[in-house]
Design an enzyme around this catalytic site. Sequence first.
Site, PDB file in Angstrom:
ATOM      1  N   ASP A  11       0.981  -1.407   0.201  1.00  0.00           N
ATOM      2  CA  ASP A  11       0.127   0.032   0.002  1.00  0.00           C
ATOM      3  C   ASP A  11       0.899   1.241  -0.175  1.00  0.00           C
ATOM      4  OD1 ASP A  11       0.856   0.368   2.602  1.00  0.00           O
ATOM      5  OD2 ASP A  11      -0.976   0.172   3.449  1.00  0.00           O
ATOM      6  N   CYS A  68       3.240  -3.068   3.803  1.00  0.00           N
ATOM      7  CA  CYS A  68       2.417  -2.201   4.420  1.00  0.00           C
ATOM      8  C   CYS A  68       3.112  -1.448   5.494  1.00  0.00           C
ATOM      9  CB  CYS A  68       1.029  -2.564   4.692  1.00  0.00           C
ATOM     10  SG  CYS A  68       0.786  -3.787   5.905  1.00  0.00           S
ATOM     11  N   THR A  70       2.882  -1.763   8.601  1.00  0.00           N
ATOM     12  CA  THR A  70       3.248  -3.026   9.717  1.00  0.00           C
ATOM     13  C   THR A  70       3.340  -4.227   9.048  1.00  0.00           C
ATOM     14  OG1 THR A  70       1.125  -3.408  10.304  1.00  0.00           O
ATOM     15  CG2 THR A  70       2.009  -1.833  11.721  1.00  0.00           C
ATOM     16  N   HIS A 101      10.187 -24.213   8.685  1.00  0.00           N
ATOM     17  CA  HIS A 101       9.099 -24.726   9.530  1.00  0.00           C
ATOM     18  C   HIS A 101       7.595 -24.501   9.288  1.00  0.00           C
ATOM     19  CE1 HIS A 101      11.840 -25.157  13.293  1.00  0.00           C
ATOM     20  NE2 HIS A 101      12.462 -25.438  12.329  1.00  0.00           N
ATOM     21  N   HIS A 136       7.320 -31.130   9.927  1.00  0.00           N
ATOM     22  CA  HIS A 136       6.735 -29.858   9.836  1.00  0.00           C
ATOM     23  C   HIS A 136       5.685 -30.044   8.778  1.00  0.00           C
ATOM     24  CE1 HIS A 136       9.653 -28.025  12.376  1.00  0.00           C
ATOM     25  NE2 HIS A 136      10.869 -28.466  11.755  1.00  0.00           N
TER      26      HIS A 136
HETATM   27  C1  RB5 Z   1      -1.705   2.634   6.613  1.00  0.00           C
HETATM   28  O1  RB5 Z   1      -1.842   3.573   7.356  1.00  0.00           O
HETATM   29  C2  RB5 Z   1      -1.606   1.262   7.496  1.00  0.00           C
HETATM   30  O2  RB5 Z   1      -2.843   1.175   8.431  1.00  0.00           O
HETATM   31  C3  RB5 Z   1      -1.534   0.099   6.642  1.00  0.00           C
HETATM   32  O3  RB5 Z   1      -0.218   0.301   5.943  1.00  0.00           O
HETATM   33  C4  RB5 Z   1      -0.790  -1.253   7.571  1.00  0.00           C
HETATM   34  O4  RB5 Z   1       0.062  -0.947   8.408  1.00  0.00           O
HETATM   35  C5  RB5 Z   1      -1.959  -2.141   8.104  1.00  0.00           C
HETATM   36  O5  RB5 Z   1      -1.751  -2.938   8.800  1.00  0.00           O
END
Ligand code: RB5
Length: 152
Positions: A11, A68, A70, A101, A136
Amino acid sequence: MENTKIIIGSDHAGFTLKEKVISLLKELKIEVEDVGAYSADSVNYGPIAKRVAEKVAGNDDWKGVLICGTGIGMSIMANKVKGIRAAVVHDTFSAKATRAHNDSNILCMGERVIGSGLALEITKEWLAASFDAGKHAQRIQFILDYELGKQQ
Ligand code: RB5
């Protein structure tokens, strides 16, 4: 992962790191399909994760990378697709372990969590590692059976 092709998506929050990972993959002479985002304009991660996951599911020639902010939103969406084992990885030990694994077929990372140097090292470790199979394989089979409704 000899002959593996990579489909990659992000994203807006993962766009800059995605471009760096694509450069690495090209340096490594790995075939890459980039499904966007193509800029840092705000975009929903769900459809991108869905597109990558649906290509990887049931197609051993393809593995995925999703980025993204996170790595978590991408992994939650990708893991809704049957046959997908998407792992959020932010250290090199886990990069190797999740191939060995979990036979993970999608690598998820968060651009807001780690620096690009570490992210590229993680990508290399993940690509170089292979599934240990053995015990596994039975554990993966449980997950596959669950997806098919064969587990209580
Ligand atoms: C975008 O602001 C953020 O929410 C997205 O990139 C991501 O981290 C969602 O899990």
